[in-house]
Design an enzyme around this catalytic site. Structure first.
Site, PDB file in Angstrom:
ATOM      1  CE1 TYR A 240      -4.074  -1.613   5.627  1.00  0.00           C
ATOM      2  CE2 TYR A 240      -2.936   0.377   4.895  1.00  0.00           C
ATOM      3  CZ  TYR A 240      -3.596  -0.801   4.607  1.00  0.00           C
ATOM      4  OH  TYR A 240      -3.764  -1.185   3.303  1.00  0.00           O
TER       5      TYR A 240
ATOM      6  CD  GLU B 227      -2.080   5.271   4.703  1.00  0.00           C
ATOM      7  OE1 GLU B 227      -1.691   5.354   5.874  1.00  0.00           O
ATOM      8  OE2 GLU B 227      -2.504   6.238   4.060  1.00  0.00           O
TER       9      GLU B 227
ATOM     10  CB  SER C 295      -0.857  -0.014   1.265  1.00  0.00           C
ATOM     11  OG  SER C 295      -1.336   1.277   1.560  1.00  0.00           O
TER      12      SER C 295
END
Ligand code: G4F
Length: 337
Positions: free
Chosen positions: A156, A134, A132
């Site tokens: 996460y 992120e 991701s």
């Protein structure tokens, strides 16, 4: 049910936005498609398998838990896939601040179990890990590419960095054909309601339907690179068709603030967002990822992949779909001035 010579794909997270698009795409390519789901999903198909309605009779679902190596091993041994797409995760960033432990446990152990089962049972199987953007978090450079250093800002993001490194390590240590997709935000009418894009487009539909007059949102200044999920799953497949496994950024190369998304979504329905959007400090994150913008040059060059859906077309598709779900005429305007 399936012909003997078909390639077999196993998808974890098949009930989600990406899993459902990927399953449809692979069926279209002639694959025998298997999915890992939680037992509760099989027991509550109306709600939990809704995204798979159109293809339910053409795929095979297996109950297993990402928290149990034994159950994952058993599914991999039964299916013996040629390609494995590991998409399942606790994927809502905000939630990872509320429950750090379960996010880390499910996402890191789940990925490790999938990798270990594939290596132990079907070492020739090609493996995709859903990394991701992120992972870039407080990014040191804009745009971000495969060489940009990771600086995750949530458990996460940290769990995705761990999954990325596990996949790379299985590639280097055991020769696994494992590839990491570093996917930037990707949306569609199938997006979960907790994510900001769907929260906004369903909010617009509720206003148009006269069911609501307020939409509470957090940080409107965060910037995201938003593409269409249906196109991003094609990139996953392309990665596994390469002779050599590798890591790829998948992004549009355009970034927009949440405010721009809100303004466009309300504007497409002929509304001014300022009349409806209320700031809610509770929805701000303890650590925000301010700017994500991806450089997908490697994917373009090596996979021949490029995004096709632009920002306005994506927002329009989502607003129209949410209006239709509430039985109201979207009255989407041709162009926002
Ligand atoms: O839609 P979001 O919750 O997505 P986020 O955090 O960017 O993560 C998504 O994309 C990642 C890829 O980069 C995936 F890995 C991840 O699984 C997920 O799919 O939030 C987007 C932005 C954030 O900056 C957030 O602070 O929107 C801002 N925001 C403002 N108000 C809000 C809200 N986000 C949510 N969910 N709800 C709000 O009310």
């Amino acid at each position: 049910m399936f012909a003997m010579s078909q390639s077999k794909a196993l998808i974890s997270g098949i009930t989600g936005q990406d899993g459902s698009y990927l399953a449809e795409f692979l069926l279209g390519k002639g694959y025998e498609v298997h999915g890992i789901v939680r037992r509760v999903a099989i027991e509550d198909p109306e709600h939990r398998l809704a995204r798979l309605d159109a293809i339910r009779s053409r795929i095979k679902l297996h109950a297993a838990s990402l928290e149990s190596y034994a159950s994952i091993h058993q599914v991999v041994a039964n299916v013996r896939p040629d390609e494995c797409y590991h998409l399942a995760a606790q994927s809502f960033v905000s939630y990872s601040f509320d429950d750090e432990f379960s996010t880390l446990n499910a996402n890191i152990n789940g990925t490790h179990y999938m990798l270990a089962a594939v290596k132990n049972v079907v070492p020739q199987c090609r493996f995709y890990f859903a990394g991701s953007s992120e992972m870039f978090g407080k990014a040191e450079e804009v745009p971000q590419n495969e060489r940009t250093r990771f600086h995750p800002r949530s458990t996460y993001g940290i769990s995705k960095v761990a999954g990325f490194e596990l996949t790379r390590n299985y590639r280097e240590a055991y020769g696994l054909h494992g590839s990491n997709g570093i996917l930037f935000n990707h949306e569609s009418p199938r997006r979960g309601y907790e994510f900001v894009t769907r929260k906004i487009t369903s909010g617009v539909a509720r206003v148009v339907a006269g069911r609501s007059s307020e939409l509470r949102l957090g940080n409107l200044d965060a910037k995201r690179d938003w593409g269409h999920a249906r196109e991003y799953v094609e990139a996953m497949w392309l990665m596994l068709q390469q002779e050599q496994p590798d890591d790829y950024v998948i992004a549009t190369g355009e970034t927009h603030t949440v405010r721009e998304f809100v303004e466009l979504a309300f504007g497409l329905a002929g509304l001014n967002y300022r009349d409806y959007v209320a700031p809610d400090p509770e929805l701000f994150r303890p650590a925000e990822v301010n700017v994500l913008l991806g450089d997908a040059s490697r994917a373009k060059e090596k996979l021949g992949w490029s995004p096709r859906t632009g920002f306005e077309a994506l927002v329009r598709e989502m607003v129209e779909a949410d209006c239709r779900l509430l039985g109201v005429e979207p009255k989407v305007r041709a162009r926002v001035g």
